[in-house]
Motif scaffolding. Sequence first.
Motif, PDB file in Angstrom:
ATOM      1  N   ASP A   1       0.807  -1.215   0.000  1.00  0.00           N
ATOM      2  CA  ASP A   1       0.000   0.000   0.000  1.00  0.00           C
ATOM      3  C   ASP A   1       0.840   1.265   0.000  1.00  0.00           C
ATOM      4  O   ASP A   1       0.318   2.352  -0.191  1.00  0.00           O
ATOM      5  CB  ASP A   1      -0.939   0.019   1.212  1.00  0.00           C
ATOM      6  CG  ASP A   1      -2.013  -1.050   1.114  1.00  0.00           C
ATOM      7  OD1 ASP A   1      -2.335  -1.468  -0.004  1.00  0.00           O
ATOM      8  OD2 ASP A   1      -2.520  -1.456   2.170  1.00  0.00           O
ATOM      9  N   PHE A   2       2.144   1.161   0.244  1.00  0.00           N
ATOM     10  CA  PHE A   2       3.016   2.336   0.221  1.00  0.00           C
ATOM     11  C   PHE A   2       3.253   2.740  -1.227  1.00  0.00           C
ATOM     12  O   PHE A   2       3.764   1.972  -2.017  1.00  0.00           O
ATOM     13  CB  PHE A   2       4.345   2.044   0.917  1.00  0.00           C
ATOM     14  CG  PHE A   2       5.309   3.194   0.876  1.00  0.00           C
ATOM     15  CD1 PHE A   2       5.111   4.289   1.704  1.00  0.00           C
ATOM     16  CD2 PHE A   2       6.382   3.187   0.017  1.00  0.00           C
ATOM     17  CE1 PHE A   2       5.995   5.363   1.674  1.00  0.00           C
ATOM     18  CE2 PHE A   2       7.262   4.255  -0.019  1.00  0.00           C
ATOM     19  CZ  PHE A   2       7.066   5.335   0.805  1.00  0.00           C
ATOM     20  N   GLU A   3       2.883   3.968  -1.541  1.00  0.00           N
ATOM     21  CA  GLU A   3       2.984   4.437  -2.920  1.00  0.00           C
ATOM     22  C   GLU A   3       4.083   5.465  -3.129  1.00  0.00           C
ATOM     23  O   GLU A   3       4.213   6.031  -4.199  1.00  0.00           O
ATOM     24  CB  GLU A   3       1.632   5.008  -3.359  1.00  0.00           C
ATOM     25  CG  GLU A   3       0.530   3.958  -3.325  1.00  0.00           C
ATOM     26  CD  GLU A   3      -0.853   4.521  -3.569  1.00  0.00           C
ATOM     27  OE1 GLU A   3      -0.965   5.605  -4.184  1.00  0.00           O
ATOM     28  OE2 GLU A   3      -1.818   3.882  -3.134  1.00  0.00           O
ATOM     29  N   GLY A   4       4.870   5.740  -2.108  1.00  0.00           N
ATOM     30  CA  GLY A   4       5.998   6.646  -2.249  1.00  0.00           C
ATOM     31  C   GLY A   4       5.801   7.954  -1.520  1.00  0.00           C
ATOM     32  O   GLY A   4       4.728   8.273  -1.037  1.00  0.00           O
ATOM     33  N   PHE A   5       6.899   8.707  -1.430  1.00  0.00           N
ATOM     34  CA  PHE A   5       6.875  10.006  -0.770  1.00  0.00           C
ATOM     35  C   PHE A   5       6.360  11.078  -1.713  1.00  0.00           C
ATOM     36  O   PHE A   5       6.761  11.150  -2.866  1.00  0.00           O
ATOM     37  CB  PHE A   5       8.278  10.421  -0.303  1.00  0.00           C
ATOM     38  CG  PHE A   5       8.803   9.580   0.822  1.00  0.00           C
ATOM     39  CD1 PHE A   5       8.225   9.637   2.073  1.00  0.00           C
ATOM     40  CD2 PHE A   5       9.881   8.742   0.631  1.00  0.00           C
ATOM     41  CE1 PHE A   5       8.702   8.869   3.117  1.00  0.00           C
ATOM     42  CE2 PHE A   5      10.379   7.975   1.667  1.00  0.00           C
ATOM     43  CZ  PHE A   5       9.785   8.036   2.910  1.00  0.00           C
ATOM     44  N   ASP A   6       5.475  11.916  -1.201  1.00  0.00           N
ATOM     45  CA  ASP A   6       5.021  13.086  -1.939  1.00  0.00           C
ATOM     46  C   ASP A   6       5.827  14.307  -1.520  1.00  0.00           C
ATOM     47  O   ASP A   6       5.894  15.293  -2.244  1.00  0.00           O
ATOM     48  CB  ASP A   6       3.529  13.330  -1.684  1.00  0.00           C
ATOM     49  CG  ASP A   6       2.682  12.138  -2.113  1.00  0.00           C
ATOM     50  OD1 ASP A   6       2.946  11.583  -3.192  1.00  0.00           O
ATOM     51  OD2 ASP A   6       1.781  11.755  -1.355  1.00  0.00           O
ATOM     52  N   GLY A   7       6.417  14.252  -0.335  1.00  0.00           N
ATOM     53  CA  GLY A   7       7.250  15.330   0.183  1.00  0.00           C
ATOM     54  C   GLY A   7       8.130  14.817   1.299  1.00  0.00           C
ATOM     55  O   GLY A   7       7.780  13.866   1.998  1.00  0.00           O
ATOM     56  N   PHE A   8       9.302  15.412   1.451  1.00  0.00           N
ATOM     57  CA  PHE A   8      10.255  14.986   2.467  1.00  0.00           C
ATOM     58  C   PHE A   8      11.115  16.188   2.822  1.00  0.00           C
ATOM     59  O   PHE A   8      11.629  16.856   1.931  1.00  0.00           O
ATOM     60  CB  PHE A   8      11.138  13.856   1.926  1.00  0.00           C
ATOM     61  CG  PHE A   8      11.960  13.166   2.985  1.00  0.00           C
ATOM     62  CD1 PHE A   8      11.562  11.944   3.480  1.00  0.00           C
ATOM     63  CD2 PHE A   8      13.134  13.726   3.464  1.00  0.00           C
ATOM     64  CE1 PHE A   8      12.309  11.282   4.452  1.00  0.00           C
ATOM     65  CE2 PHE A   8      13.893  13.089   4.433  1.00  0.00           C
ATOM     66  CZ  PHE A   8      13.481  11.856   4.925  1.00  0.00           C
ATOM     67  N   SER A   9      11.255  16.491   4.128  1.00  0.00           N
ATOM     68  CA  SER A   9      12.111  17.606   4.514  1.00  0.00           C
ATOM     69  C   SER A   9      12.849  17.287   5.811  1.00  0.00           C
ATOM     70  O   SER A   9      12.326  16.632   6.705  1.00  0.00           O
ATOM     71  CB  SER A   9      11.309  18.895   4.669  1.00  0.00           C
ATOM     72  OG  SER A   9      10.340  18.754   5.683  1.00  0.00           O
ATOM     73  N   LYS A  10      14.059  17.763   5.877  1.00  0.00           N
ATOM     74  CA  LYS A  10      14.910  17.621   7.051  1.00  0.00           C
ATOM     75  C   LYS A  10      14.541  18.724   8.043  1.00  0.00           C
ATOM     76  O   LYS A  10      14.413  19.883   7.668  1.00  0.00           O
ATOM     77  CB  LYS A  10      16.366  17.758   6.613  1.00  0.00           C
ATOM     78  CG  LYS A  10      17.377  17.795   7.713  1.00  0.00           C
ATOM     79  CD  LYS A  10      18.761  17.939   7.089  1.00  0.00           C
ATOM     80  CE  LYS A  10      19.828  18.149   8.109  1.00  0.00           C
ATOM     81  NZ  LYS A  10      21.157  18.233   7.463  1.00  0.00           N
ATOM     82  N   ILE A  11      14.364  18.344   9.316  1.00  0.00           N
ATOM     83  CA  ILE A  11      14.070  19.330  10.344  1.00  0.00           C
ATOM     84  C   ILE A  11      15.353  19.696  11.091  1.00  0.00           C
ATOM     85  O   ILE A  11      15.704  20.869  11.176  1.00  0.00           O
ATOM     86  CB  ILE A  11      12.982  18.825  11.314  1.00  0.00           C
ATOM     87  CG1 ILE A  11      11.680  18.623  10.539  1.00  0.00           C
ATOM     88  CG2 ILE A  11      12.795  19.786  12.479  1.00  0.00           C
ATOM     89  CD1 ILE A  11      10.583  17.930  11.321  1.00  0.00           C
ATOM     90  N   ALA A  12      16.042  18.701  11.625  1.00  0.00           N
ATOM     91  CA  ALA A  12      17.274  18.973  12.369  1.00  0.00           C
ATOM     92  C   ALA A  12      18.048  17.680  12.579  1.00  0.00           C
ATOM     93  O   ALA A  12      17.470  16.593  12.579  1.00  0.00           O
ATOM     94  CB  ALA A  12      16.947  19.592  13.724  1.00  0.00           C
TER      95      ALA A  12
END
Length: 115
Positions: free
Chosen positions: A55-66
């Motif tokens: 059911d995992f279809e991939g990342f739509d967004g990804f960001s580094k916080i710290a």
Amino acid sequence: MLRAFLLFPLLLALTGCSGEPSAKDMEKAVDRLISETIALTRQTGTEGTPVQVKDFEGFDGFSKIACAELADDRGYSCKFAYTATIAGKTESDEETGRFYQTEQGWVVELGTSGE
């Protein structure tokens, strides 16, 4: 003088290889972990989890916080945010993982907190 000019790009490349992972490095490491988990789950036939790995279809967004360097000086504890499509639903969350540099690139252990 020519020798110094030729060594400068090499020094720049080497300094770019150290330090904490970039957002792209982190996304690639998490994606690799998910892909390996999916492959292992399919191999062993253990797809009876509440959310099927298929059911995992991939990342739509990804960001580094710290990121913070680990006490053992082997890697970094990093917090990141992601948006992913799972079972047709878009979900956003934050996660923390330990990121380690290897010969194959950055790898991650998820579900870890702090040092």
